[in-house]
Structures are given as structure tokens and as C-alpha cells.
Design a protein around this motif. Structure first.
Motif, PDB file in Angstrom:
ATOM      1  N   GLU A   1       2.971   8.114   6.166  1.00  0.00           N
ATOM      2  CA  GLU A   1       4.218   8.670   6.702  1.00  0.00           C
ATOM      3  C   GLU A   1       5.235   7.590   7.058  1.00  0.00           C
ATOM      4  O   GLU A   1       6.427   7.861   7.160  1.00  0.00           O
ATOM      5  N   LEU A   2       4.783   6.352   7.204  1.00  0.00           N
ATOM      6  CA  LEU A   2       5.725   5.260   7.466  1.00  0.00           C
ATOM      7  C   LEU A   2       6.713   5.083   6.312  1.00  0.00           C
ATOM      8  O   LEU A   2       7.830   4.628   6.507  1.00  0.00           O
ATOM      9  N   LEU A   3       6.296   5.466   5.109  1.00  0.00           N
ATOM     10  CA  LEU A   3       7.176   5.340   3.944  1.00  0.00           C
ATOM     11  C   LEU A   3       8.381   6.284   4.024  1.00  0.00           C
ATOM     12  O   LEU A   3       9.313   6.155   3.241  1.00  0.00           O
ATOM     13  N   GLU A   4       8.360   7.208   4.958  1.00  0.00           N
ATOM     14  CA  GLU A   4       9.498   8.098   5.175  1.00  0.00           C
ATOM     15  C   GLU A   4      10.614   7.396   5.953  1.00  0.00           C
ATOM     16  O   GLU A   4      11.746   7.857   5.965  1.00  0.00           O
ATOM     17  N   GLN A   5      10.282   6.292   6.597  1.00  0.00           N
ATOM     18  CA  GLN A   5      11.286   5.533   7.343  1.00  0.00           C
ATOM     19  C   GLN A   5      12.114   4.699   6.356  1.00  0.00           C
ATOM     20  O   GLN A   5      11.553   4.089   5.442  1.00  0.00           O
ATOM     21  N   PRO A   6      13.434   4.665   6.550  1.00  0.00           N
ATOM     22  CA  PRO A   6      14.294   3.932   5.600  1.00  0.00           C
ATOM     23  C   PRO A   6      13.851   2.495   5.349  1.00  0.00           C
ATOM     24  O   PRO A   6      13.868   2.038   4.205  1.00  0.00           O
ATOM     25  N   LYS A   7      13.446   1.798   6.370  1.00  0.00           N
ATOM     26  CA  LYS A   7      13.030   0.397   6.235  1.00  0.00           C
ATOM     27  C   LYS A   7      11.887   0.265   5.234  1.00  0.00           C
ATOM     28  O   LYS A   7      11.927  -0.555   4.316  1.00  0.00           O
ATOM     29  N   TYR A   8      10.863   1.089   5.392  1.00  0.00           N
ATOM     30  CA  TYR A   8       9.695   0.983   4.526  1.00  0.00           C
ATOM     31  C   TYR A   8       9.934   1.638   3.169  1.00  0.00           C
ATOM     32  O   TYR A   8       9.375   1.196   2.160  1.00  0.00           O
ATOM     33  N   ALA A   9      10.758   2.662   3.128  1.00  0.00           N
ATOM     34  CA  ALA A   9      11.098   3.284   1.841  1.00  0.00           C
ATOM     35  C   ALA A   9      11.828   2.276   0.957  1.00  0.00           C
ATOM     36  O   ALA A   9      11.524   2.142  -0.229  1.00  0.00           O
ATOM     37  N   ALA A  10      12.777   1.558   1.543  1.00  0.00           N
ATOM     38  CA  ALA A  10      13.521   0.542   0.787  1.00  0.00           C
ATOM     39  C   ALA A  10      12.596  -0.589   0.343  1.00  0.00           C
ATOM     40  O   ALA A  10      12.660  -1.036  -0.811  1.00  0.00           O
ATOM     41  N   ARG A  11      11.746  -1.035   1.234  1.00  0.00           N
ATOM     42  CA  ARG A  11      10.815  -2.112   0.878  1.00  0.00           C
ATOM     43  C   ARG A  11       9.861  -1.674  -0.228  1.00  0.00           C
ATOM     44  O   ARG A  11       9.546  -2.450  -1.137  1.00  0.00           O
ATOM     45  N   SER A  12       9.408  -0.441  -0.173  1.00  0.00           N
ATOM     46  CA  SER A  12       8.523   0.079  -1.202  1.00  0.00           C
ATOM     47  C   SER A  12       9.220   0.079  -2.557  1.00  0.00           C
ATOM     48  O   SER A  12       8.634  -0.312  -3.572  1.00  0.00           O
ATOM     49  N   ALA A  13      10.473   0.495  -2.570  1.00  0.00           N
ATOM     50  CA  ALA A  13      11.238   0.511  -3.819  1.00  0.00           C
ATOM     51  C   ALA A  13      11.426  -0.908  -4.358  1.00  0.00           C
ATOM     52  O   ALA A  13      11.318  -1.140  -5.563  1.00  0.00           O
ATOM     53  N   ILE A  14      11.687  -1.857  -3.475  1.00  0.00           N
ATOM     54  CA  ILE A  14      11.877  -3.247  -3.895  1.00  0.00           C
ATOM     55  C   ILE A  14      10.593  -3.802  -4.506  1.00  0.00           C
ATOM     56  O   ILE A  14      10.629  -4.448  -5.561  1.00  0.00           O
ATOM     57  N   VAL A  15       9.470  -3.550  -3.864  1.00  0.00           N
ATOM     58  CA  VAL A  15       8.195  -4.046  -4.382  1.00  0.00           C
ATOM     59  C   VAL A  15       7.892  -3.415  -5.734  1.00  0.00           C
ATOM     60  O   VAL A  15       7.446  -4.090  -6.665  1.00  0.00           O
TER      61      VAL A  15
END
Length: 82
Positions: free
Chosen positions: A18-32
């Protein structure tokens, strides 16, 4: 995958997805994902449809009907940088 990118945090997304729902982690996930799949190689070739389709195929190959919309969005956005 890219442990040195954000080495200040130790987050386990398998335990807390559920942390991936947070903008910070969603953006980082997309970058990775972008880096891991080397999508910058196709993206740097230009905004012709075939290059946009190369990226789209990796991101969501099963949604081919949306490819023409994506081409239009990318090509329109690219006008900002001319």
C-alpha cells in the motif's frame, strides 16, 4: 534492483504494498521500472510513433488500443520542449 538510488530508506513493498499508493513511492517505482527496462533508450530516439510504441509495449503491451492515444499525448507534450 537499484539499492543505491534511495539508500537512506529500507522499505519492503512486498510486506507493505500500500505504500506504492503514496506519490513519493509511486514515482520512485516508476523511475526504477524505467531504468530497469532501459526505456530511456527508445524514448531518446524521438517522438515518432514507432518509438512511443516501443515504450508502450513494455509498459502495457496488452492495451494496444490505447497506443494511438499515447502517441498523441506524447507528441503534444513534446511541443512544449521545442
Amino acid at each position: 534492483m537499484y539499492p543505491k538510488v534511495w539508500s537512506d530508506e529500507k522499505v519492503n513493498f512486498l510486506e507493505t504494498p500500500e505504500l506504492l499508493e503514496q506519490p513519493k513511492y509511486a514515482a520512485r517505482s516508476a523511475i526504477v521500472f524505467w531504468l530497469d527496462k532501459k526505456l530511456y533508450i527508445s524514448a531518446d530516439k524521438g517522438v515518432e510513433g514507432k518509438y512511443i510504441d516501443e515504450v508502450s509495449t513494455v509498459i502495457n503491451r496488452y492495451d494496444k488500443p490505447s497506443f494511438s492515444n499515447r502517441r498523441g499525448f506524447v507528441q503534444e507534450a513534446a511541443k512544449i520542449f521545442k
